[in-house]
Design a protein around this motif. Sequence first.
Motif, PDB file in Angstrom:
ATOM      1  N   ARG A  77       0.720  -1.169  -0.027  1.00  0.00           N
ATOM      2  CA  ARG A  77       0.012  -0.128  -0.046  1.00  0.00           C
ATOM      3  C   ARG A  77       1.099   1.174   0.158  1.00  0.00           C
ATOM      4  NH1 ARG A  77      -5.031   1.757   0.649  1.00  0.00           N
ATOM      5  NH2 ARG A  77      -5.371   3.784   2.032  1.00  0.00           N
ATOM      6  N   THR A 107      -1.636   2.280  -5.367  1.00  0.00           N
ATOM      7  CA  THR A 107      -2.504   3.032  -4.525  1.00  0.00           C
ATOM      8  C   THR A 107      -2.323   4.524  -4.928  1.00  0.00           C
ATOM      9  OG1 THR A 107      -2.258   1.434  -2.746  1.00  0.00           O
ATOM     10  CG2 THR A 107      -2.950   3.712  -2.133  1.00  0.00           C
ATOM     11  N   THR A 109      -5.698   3.365  -6.657  1.00  0.00           N
ATOM     12  CA  THR A 109      -6.046   1.973  -7.724  1.00  0.00           C
ATOM     13  C   THR A 109      -5.502   2.301  -9.162  1.00  0.00           C
ATOM     14  OG1 THR A 109      -7.788   1.217  -6.259  1.00  0.00           O
ATOM     15  CG2 THR A 109      -7.664   0.174  -8.483  1.00  0.00           C
ATOM     16  N   GLY A 125      -6.306  -5.406  -0.866  1.00  0.00           N
ATOM     17  CA  GLY A 125      -6.752  -4.066  -0.547  1.00  0.00           C
ATOM     18  C   GLY A 125      -8.112  -3.424  -1.219  1.00  0.00           C
ATOM     19  N   ASP A 126      -8.199  -2.281  -1.369  1.00  0.00           N
ATOM     20  CA  ASP A 126      -9.328  -1.396  -1.905  1.00  0.00           C
ATOM     21  C   ASP A 126      -9.491  -1.601  -3.319  1.00  0.00           C
ATOM     22  OD1 ASP A 126     -10.072  -0.787   0.748  1.00  0.00           O
ATOM     23  OD2 ASP A 126      -9.423   1.480   0.346  1.00  0.00           O
ATOM     24  N   TYR A 129     -12.377  -3.586  -4.870  1.00  0.00           N
ATOM     25  CA  TYR A 129     -13.580  -3.148  -4.782  1.00  0.00           C
ATOM     26  C   TYR A 129     -13.750  -2.033  -5.861  1.00  0.00           C
ATOM     27  CZ  TYR A 129     -13.485  -5.988  -0.418  1.00  0.00           C
ATOM     28  OH  TYR A 129     -13.504  -6.823   0.437  1.00  0.00           O
ATOM     29  N   GLU A 130     -12.704  -1.643  -6.632  1.00  0.00           N
ATOM     30  CA  GLU A 130     -12.732  -0.415  -7.368  1.00  0.00           C
ATOM     31  C   GLU A 130     -12.536  -0.975  -9.081  1.00  0.00           C
ATOM     32  OE1 GLU A 130     -11.355   3.249  -4.740  1.00  0.00           O
ATOM     33  OE2 GLU A 130      -9.620   1.746  -5.612  1.00  0.00           O
TER      34      GLU A 130
END
Length: 493
Positions: A77, A107, A109, A125-126, A129-130
């Motif tokens: 990250r 990061t 994304t 990680g995020d 979801y993106e």
Amino acid sequence: MSEKRLPNILFIMADQHRADCLGAYGNTDIRTPHLDQLAADGVVYESHFCNAPVCTPSRYSTLTGLHPHQHLGWTNRCTIQPELGTYPKTLKRAGYTTAAIGKMHLTPTYQDVGFDRMELVEQNGDGRYEDDYHRYLQNLGLIDYVDLLDQVNEYRQQAPEHYWDSRGAMVSDLPEEHHSTAWIGRRGLAEIDKWGDGGNLLFLSFVKPHHPFDPPASWSEMYDPDALKLLPGWTESCLPRDLEKHTGFFPHEQLTEQQLRLCMSYYYATISHIDHYIGNIVELLKHKGLYDNTLILYTSDHGEYLGFHHLLLKQNYMYDPLVRVPLIVKYPGMSAAGERCAELTSGIDVTATLAAVAGEQPGPDMTGVDLTAPLAGRRYVFSENAKGEQYMVRSRSHKLILCKDDAKSLFFDLQRDPLEMTNLYADEAYRDMIAEHKAALHQMILFDAPAPVFLYEDAKLLEAPNVPSAGAQVPAFAGWVREKMNEALTREP
């Protein structure tokens, strides 16, 4: 150079693919016919090492041509400094159209690192979801259940017993056509189908064979676990120093040979699955008449223990199975076809090589070697981990793993001990050689790899009455200074 004369560039990156798990690197169990043919048409770099044993730091090194202590992307990250040069930026200057499909692990994304377009498949990680892939699954009402169990702590804590018993080696819950490898492969084919004669860059980045080892049905049946030969370095138990270093994502000491064989069979299957789509892509390039004028580069961000020292996955010392990765380069015009290079090469060399193929110079801070030029016998390659917690200095015959806690540092004579069993760090007979390896590391950090200049003019400013808006008063103040200087200069005799 006109666009039509620019070679196309296809840069393929796998994730967690150790070098000896390819037919071209001597593995007689695994079936990788298309990568093996690519190797026959290109150059196999036999001693290629990543710059970090973790996904994002290693990927940032291939993007920027910098070691982790320079680009500062030490973890999974982190952000690439906006002013750093990258190979897609270099190729855009040369007139290339640039695209990335698959895993980037950035990061934020979709950070702009020089690609015109990115279609992403993220796992950690995020990003998951993106990204494009998980939105695609959502539109179908699907989730990648096995991957979620393995990659998201919230679900891993609730994982069923079978996940733990298999060490995450499970048949994917997704049909083959919706598996990440198939999605990336199809998007890659669609991108290349749009290519013209030259001047195209595609970074095609597969998530696999990164854990979980989850090939889709039919591919999961490709290998008989009991028929596989265990890879060099398997031991019946863990070394105490390795357990002290890290007990494992799955407990290393509880790993059985039966579990390892299942992991190997599914790990091999995910590689063969990737190989299948690479074969389709090569066939399309040939059909379009573009194969000869396309540089194709295949590598990985880091390796995998897969039983070495009774370890699985990563997160331990930088032993060779973790840091030695494949590098196959098929050059335009089929130059150097069938050659094997034993010289030490490094992940940072990718950036310099792609720049050279495009007819550009690498950025002034980039320190990699252009692999299209004769190699001058590099003495050492380096890898770094965890903000300097561990460094690797690797020569052809020896390896230093220097730890922040010096009591954990290791030194190996690879000619006598290729499996890195006997630590010679405290052996007086190797004192001078250890000092030479340390000196090489100090040279690299202090001199050979100067830190780049970080300039980000849009950085957030302190909010206070005395702080002007960024750049707002520069023209007026510069004009006042210029006026005063002109007055002073006219008074000069």
